[in-house]
Enzyme design. Structure first.
Site, mmCIF file in Angstrom:
data_model
loop_
_atom_site.group_PDB
_atom_site.id
_atom_site.type_symbol
_atom_site.label_atom_id
_atom_site.label_comp_id
_atom_site.label_asym_id
_atom_site.label_seq_id
_atom_site.Cartn_x
_atom_site.Cartn_y
_atom_site.Cartn_z
ATOM 1 N N GLY A 137 0.827 -1.199 0.000
ATOM 2 C CA GLY A 137 0.000 0.000 0.000
ATOM 3 C C GLY A 137 0.867 1.258 0.000
ATOM 4 N N GLY A 138 0.318 2.303 0.592
ATOM 5 C CA GLY A 138 1.005 3.595 0.605
ATOM 6 C C GLY A 138 2.351 3.555 1.306
ATOM 7 N N GLY A 162 21.132 14.036 -31.029
ATOM 8 C CA GLY A 162 20.663 14.540 -29.730
ATOM 9 C C GLY A 162 21.260 13.758 -28.581
ATOM 10 N N ALA A 163 21.592 12.502 -28.832
ATOM 11 C CA ALA A 163 22.153 11.681 -27.761
ATOM 12 C C ALA A 163 23.582 12.119 -27.429
ATOM 13 C CB ALA A 163 22.101 10.217 -28.145
#
Ligand code: HXC
Length: 523
Positions: A178-179, A413-414
């Site tokens: 859970g949380g 771009g890399a």
């Protein structure tokens, strides 16, 4: 009162105190302790004993009790309210810790349990020392209700406030459901123990009921699943002792806080050590892979590296090494996996590591061999634009010394994304095998010579000839060097020496940014 009577009274109080302590040290009792050990787990106290240097652990708030009276809780004693907190020395350095005791009410988190964790985190923050959480808990103590949730809220808040200020490490050594998973997720590093730990928002039963999917606990949220599929876990460990040993190893690279000096060791390796084996590591054929880890280890002091996220997004490596005793963060494309391409996960992995290193003043060393970003609908729709931007943002905002070594491909771009000069690299070096261009020769020639190739009597031969010309121009580091885009072309064998020299001169680097509240990294 006579002296005799006074002593008897004091003695009684001391004995009473010792009895109380002894009782609390029994934790959840013999049966629960046997179950814990029978499941291959250490107890919460054994874990702390393993973490801290002998005799240095000082426990805090041992006598804290829950104050819930709902669902029969008024009749239930929970030793130390299910969590042991305190501080001590790890290899001689102060560290604060909280260790949840599963034998006491499942290590569940109620109001007072949480307040103990708040207290130890507040002290770690004030003292500017690392915080380690050893988690083993059934989650929010159901009988207590809302105060448990508030307890988690206060921990998440502190995790966030502490982020980038002191190192925070979480070991998952049992259930985390859970949380409750979000405190670990807010810390810097998550270690998990194989077979005895798991993390998930909703467990197998709920998943089956809601969406009809069958999955085992281990497959859903075990150490291997989170280390290789989700990227939630940074380090997989074999057992509790191995987990704590590895946490200690990681701590050895980290400063106490963002305001503390790096933990430097006296150098055990030489500054001038050549690495002749690197002269032969790049294969003759551009499409052939090699293992970038060999290069990272070769240049590191004593060939040692502490790799994080080893099983996730393996096309990029993140690791801590030492150079002449000083910690350095390494980011490196690994051509062994997807040719070292940048994709969504690799960008996330590297960006977070860069920000971690920058927050704690650890210099960055980047090794580039990247053909570009991964093409395809999967990556585009997964948001490679958004995730790739994180990498650019992280490198650009980092003010620590930044060194880049281009070993082979640095395309498009890399090339920029792997910390080129314009993202603030202080020194960029390239090997003679480097290829720095907007794109590879094949793709480039198809575009710029489309007409010429189509018009040729023998298009294939023409294409081959044009590719050769392109390669001559760009498939080397000299065009980039002639423009000053890289600072030096070096022999691979000399890489360590050059890195030592640059790190040495850049140690005192100060780079300033506009004063603002904070940047807005693309998330
Ligand atoms: C109260 C709990 C508990 C819980 C376990 N216990 N979880 N008590 N609240 N959440 C108690 C058990 O009753 C038992 O008490 C003792 O802890 C040990 O648990 P066992 O079940 O005997 O152990 P085991 O068989 O090993 O199973 C462990 C377990 C299971 C898988 C963790 O207990 C379980 O499923 N618990 C519930 C887990 C869960 O759903 N948690 C999420 C809660 S919601 P006795 O007295 O018999 O020793 C949540 C949200 C947080 O956490 C939100 C934050 C934002």
């Amino acid at each position: 009162m006579s002296e005799d009577v006074k002593q008897a009274t004091t003695g009684g109080k001391i004995a009473d105190y010792e009895k109380k302590v002894q009782s609390l040290m029994q934790m959840g009792g013999e049966k629960a302790l046997a179950k814990q050990r029978g499941g291959g787990k250490m107890t919460a106290r054994e874990r702390l004993d393993h973490l801290f240097d002998e005799g240095t652990f000082q426990e805090m708030q041992l006598f804290v009790k829950h104050r819930s009276s709902l669902f029969g809780m008024d009749k239930k004693d929970i030793a130390a309210d299910g969590v042991i907190t305190g501080f001590g020395r790890v290899n001689g350095r102060t560290v604060f810790a909280a260790s949840q005791d599963f034998t006491s009410a499942g290590g569940t988190l109620g109001e007072m349990h949480a307040k103990k964790i708040w207290k130890v985190m507040d002290m770690a923050l004030d003292a500017q020392k690392p915080f380690v959480a050893l988690n083993d808990s059934g989650g929010a103590r159901i009988q207590e209700g809302v105060p448990s949730l508030e307890g988690y809220g206060g921990i998440f808040y502190r995790n966030t406030i502490a982020s980038g200020y002191i190192p925070q490490i979480t070991a998952i050594m049992g259930p985390t459901a859970g949380g409750a998973v979000y405190s670990p997720a807010l810390t810097d590093w998550i270690f998990m123990v194989k077979n005895t730990s798991y993390m998930y928002i909703t467990g197998p039963e709920v998943i089956k009921a809601v969406i009809g999917e069958d999955v085992s606990q281990e497959d859903l949220g075990g150490a291997v699943a989170h280390a290789s599929k989700s990227g939630v876990c940074h380090v997989v460990t074999e057992n509790d002792a191995d987990c704590i040993d590895k946490i200690k190893a990681l701590l050895s690279y980290l400063p106490d806080s963002c305001h503390s000096p790096l933990p430097c060791k006296s150098a055990t390796d030489t500054a001038g050590r050549a690495c002749p084996e690197l002269n032969k590591i790049i294969p003759d054929k551009a499409a052939r892979a090699y293992n970038m880890k060999t290069i990272v280890k070769a240049i590191a002091d004593d060939n040692e590296m502490f790799e994080l996220h080893e099983q996730w997004a393996q096309n990029i490596i993140i690791a801590l090494i030492r150079i002449m005793g000083r910690p350095v963060g390494v980011i490196a494309n690994n051509p062994m996996y997807y040719a070292g391409v940048l994709n969504v996960n690799a960008s996330d992995k590297a960006a977070r590591f860069i920000r971690f290193c920058d927050a704690f003043n650890i210099p960055l060393l980047t090794f580039t061999d990247v053909p570009g970003y991964m093409p395809g609908t999967d990556q585009e729709w997964s948001g490679i634009i958004r995730h790739g931007a994180k990498l650019l943002h992280a490198y650009s905002e980092a003010t620590v010394p930044k060194i880049t070594v281009v070993t082979r491909k640095a395309y498009g771009g890399a090339y920029i994304g792997m910390c080129c000069k314009q993202l603030g690299a202080d020194y960029v070096m390239a090997w003679p095998t480097a290829q720095i261009a907007v794109m590879g020769a094949d793709g480039a020639c198809n575009i710029i010579y489309r007409g010429e190739i189509a018009a040729a009597a023998n298009p294939a031969a023409k294409r081959a000839e044009l590719i050769e010309g392109y390669e001559e121009k760009f498939n080397n580091p000299y065009f980039a060097a002639s423009l000053g885009a890289i600072d030096e072309v070096i022999l691979p064998a000399d890489t360590r020496q050059r890195i030592v020299a640059v790190l040495d001169v850049m140690q005192g680097k100060k780079e300033f940014r506009h004063v603002k509240k904070h940047s807005n990294i693309p998330l």
